[in-house]
Design a protein around this motif. Structure first.
Motif, PDB file in Angstrom:
ATOM      1  N   VAL A  35       0.939  -1.074   0.180  1.00 12.55           N
ATOM      2  CA  VAL A  35      -0.085  -0.049   0.130  1.00 12.55           C
ATOM      3  C   VAL A  35       0.854   1.154   0.064  1.00 12.55           C
ATOM      4  N   SER A  36       2.414   1.166  -0.031  1.00 14.55           N
ATOM      5  CA  SER A  36       3.121   2.147   0.103  1.00 14.55           C
ATOM      6  C   SER A  36       4.183   2.012  -1.203  1.00 14.55           C
ATOM      7  N   ALA A  43      -1.226   4.429   1.374  1.00 12.61           N
ATOM      8  CA  ALA A  43      -2.590   4.245   1.216  1.00 12.61           C
ATOM      9  C   ALA A  43      -3.333   3.434   2.060  1.00 12.61           C
ATOM     10  N   LYS A  44      -4.686   3.842   2.040  1.00 12.31           N
ATOM     11  CA  LYS A  44      -5.670   3.096   3.048  1.00 12.31           C
ATOM     12  C   LYS A  44      -6.245   1.924   2.286  1.00 12.31           C
ATOM     13  N   ALA A  60      -6.743   0.341  -2.719  1.00 14.34           N
ATOM     14  CA  ALA A  60      -6.129   1.073  -1.496  1.00 14.34           C
ATOM     15  C   ALA A  60      -6.084   2.637  -2.102  1.00 14.34           C
ATOM     16  N   GLU A  61      -7.022   3.532  -1.082  1.00 15.20           N
ATOM     17  CA  GLU A  61      -6.827   4.794  -1.435  1.00 15.20           C
ATOM     18  C   GLU A  61      -5.951   5.897  -0.717  1.00 15.20           C
ATOM     19  N   ALA A  63      -4.141   8.322   1.392  1.00 13.87           N
ATOM     20  CA  ALA A  63      -4.469   8.834   2.596  1.00 13.87           C
ATOM     21  C   ALA A  63      -3.547  10.042   3.151  1.00 13.87           C
ATOM     22  N   SER A  67       0.349  11.034  -1.172  1.00 18.41           N
ATOM     23  CA  SER A  67       0.003   9.803  -1.027  1.00 18.41           C
ATOM     24  C   SER A  67      -0.525   9.455  -2.533  1.00 18.41           C
ATOM     25  N   ASN A  69      -3.179   6.301  -4.724  1.00 18.46           N
ATOM     26  CA  ASN A  69      -4.008   5.082  -5.038  1.00 18.46           C
ATOM     27  C   ASN A  69      -3.172   4.038  -5.440  1.00 18.46           C
TER      28      ASN A  69
END
Length: 452
Positions: A35-36, A43-44, A60-61, A63, A67, A69
């Motif tokens: 997610v990173s 991202a979340k 993952a959006e 954050a 940041s 997506n």
């Protein structure tokens, strides 16, 4: 021939795969998407174990302001959301997907042939949103979210957009092949970015390419000017010319002040692959789900340039290339100068991975460190005007205030000091540690100031 004014070195380029066309690689059964994959906040996650996903779906959006997506590169089922080792060597929260092999998309992208007419007809008012939705980040390795670069501070006038086609890292040829095979997408992407910034006045475009890529220079010199005020500029061979500040200096003569962004001097810099991705997102609605990766080095049996779905493991890529040789000695994510040495090939290809390098025993040059003889060569080659050996010594004694005073945060970690060091000292690794500590101290200082 133009180049930047301070420091730099010349290294053997070893572009073994320059003539190797880009080949699409089969998509593996397992995809791992951290997610990173960018600079900034992770991202979340929007999915959980057991969820069905489709290619192109945001899983993952972003954050926070800085940041990006994360987009699923396949259709299938989420097997887990767990920590896995990333290509930077650290463990990262990752979404693991079992690929169902059907390649079903959440929204099928179009496929529009690039042309100046297409650019002229494209409404760029939504370019930032389209780029953000597509999850695009700097694909040269910096991984800075592109939507943020397209949104400079209010009042900033951008009069110059630069594409980085330098690819000065030895061994890597992914950008060179993209320039040769997808020059129209690159030029159209650049023209869209120039159009975006033109509301505040005329915008000039540059594509900087080092002179050891004459075929890329020829193709883009023929195509790019048809898209507007764009100049393709051959540059002298000097590392690290692909650094933003070095490239701006080489092409425009402008110098970005310490601690400032290129927008301070009216410039925005994008990688050539990023420009192509911008075109795909804005015109065709295609998110960033794959990228070109150079697989090379004396330790790889069949060296290639591959189009790889994001989340594919290094091990799968190397297996597709016939595996590694018996004398393979070192696995690196990226190039030999700025890449990260890895202890495992289970890590995934992410947005910033432009190369998978396997050095053999002769190439690895595994020297023991020797005492510094104060020859000053690291100072001569530093493109940021720093004193790398002095920084390393102050890190040893824990004088972090001095490190900040000496400008350690200006280090771009190009590795020129390591390359030139007579004592084979790991200067850039020391400086990376020092930057982490100094940044921690600055955050602590800012928190205390906020409480007052």
């Amino acid at each position: 021939m133009k180049t930047f004014s301070m420091g730099g070195i010349h290294v053997d380029d070893r572009k073994f795969t320059h003539a190797s066309p880009i080949e699409p690689m089969p998509v593996p059964k397992e995809i791992v998407l951290p997610v990173s994959q960018h600079i900034g906040a992770p991202a979340k996650p929007l999915v959980k174990k057991g969820d069905a996903v489709k290619a192109g779906q945001i899983i993952a959006e972003k954050a926070g302001m800085i940041s990006a997506n994360i987009i699923s590169s396949v259709s299938g089922t989420v097997r887990a959301v767990e920590n896995r080792q990333g290509p930077g060597g650290f463990h990262l929260l990752s979404i693991v997907i079992d690929n169902d092999g059907r390649d079903e998309w959440i929204a099928a992208p179009t496929s529009t042939a690039p042309s100046p007419d297409v650019v002229a007809k494209t409404d760029v008012s939504g370019i930032v949103a389209a780029v953000e939705k597509a999850g695009i980040v700097g694909m040269g390795g910096a991984t800075f979210p592109t939507s943020v670069k397209l949104s400079p501070p209010p009042g900033t006038v951008i009069d110059t957009v630069i594409l980085n086609g330098v690819e000065c890292e030895p061994y890597l040829t992914a950008d060179a092949r993209i320039m040769i095979e997808h020059a129209d997408r690159i030029a159209a992407g650049l023209a869209l970015v120039m159009k975006h910034f033109s509301k505040n006045g005329p915008v000039k475009g540059y594509i900087g390419i080092e002179a050891n890529k004459p075929d890329a220079i020829e193709v883009l010199s023929r195509i790019a000017p048809t898209y507007g005020d764009i100049a393709v500029v051959p540059l002298a061979l000097k590392y690290p010319q692909g650094g933003e500040k070095q490239l701006i200096n080489a092409l425009t003569g402008r110098s970005v002040p310490s601690g400032k962004l290129p927008s301070t001097v009216g410039c925005v810099v994008q990688n050539v692959a990023t420009a192509a991705a911008i075109y795909d997102a804005v015109v065709d609605g295609r998110p960033l789900v794959d990228r070109v990766v150079t697989v090379t080095g004396g330790g790889v049996k069949n060296r290639k340039n591959l189009l790889v779905r994001l989340g594919t493991s290094f091990a799968s890529v190397l297996e597709h290339c016939g595996g590694v040789t018996d004398d393979s000695a070192m696995l690196i994510s990226g190039g030999p100068m700025m890449g990260k040495a890895l202890n495992s090939a289970t890590v995934p290809v992410t947005k910033g991975v432009s190369g998978i390098l396997v050095l053999n025993e002769d190439e690895a040059n595994l020297y023991d460190e020797q005492p510094c003889i104060r020859c000053g060569r690291c100072v001569e080659v530093c493109p940021m005007g720093l004193h790398p050996a002095l920084l390393a010594r102050n890190l040893e004694i824990g004088d972090y205030a001095k490190l900040e005073e000496l400008g350690i945060l200006d280090c771009i970690e190009c590795g020129s000091c390591n390359y030139i060091c007579a004592g084979h000292n790991h200067l850039v690794q020391s400086i990376r540690l020092g930057k982490i500590r100094v940044n921690e101290l600055i955050r602590e200082r800012n928190k205390k100031a906020e409480k007052k």
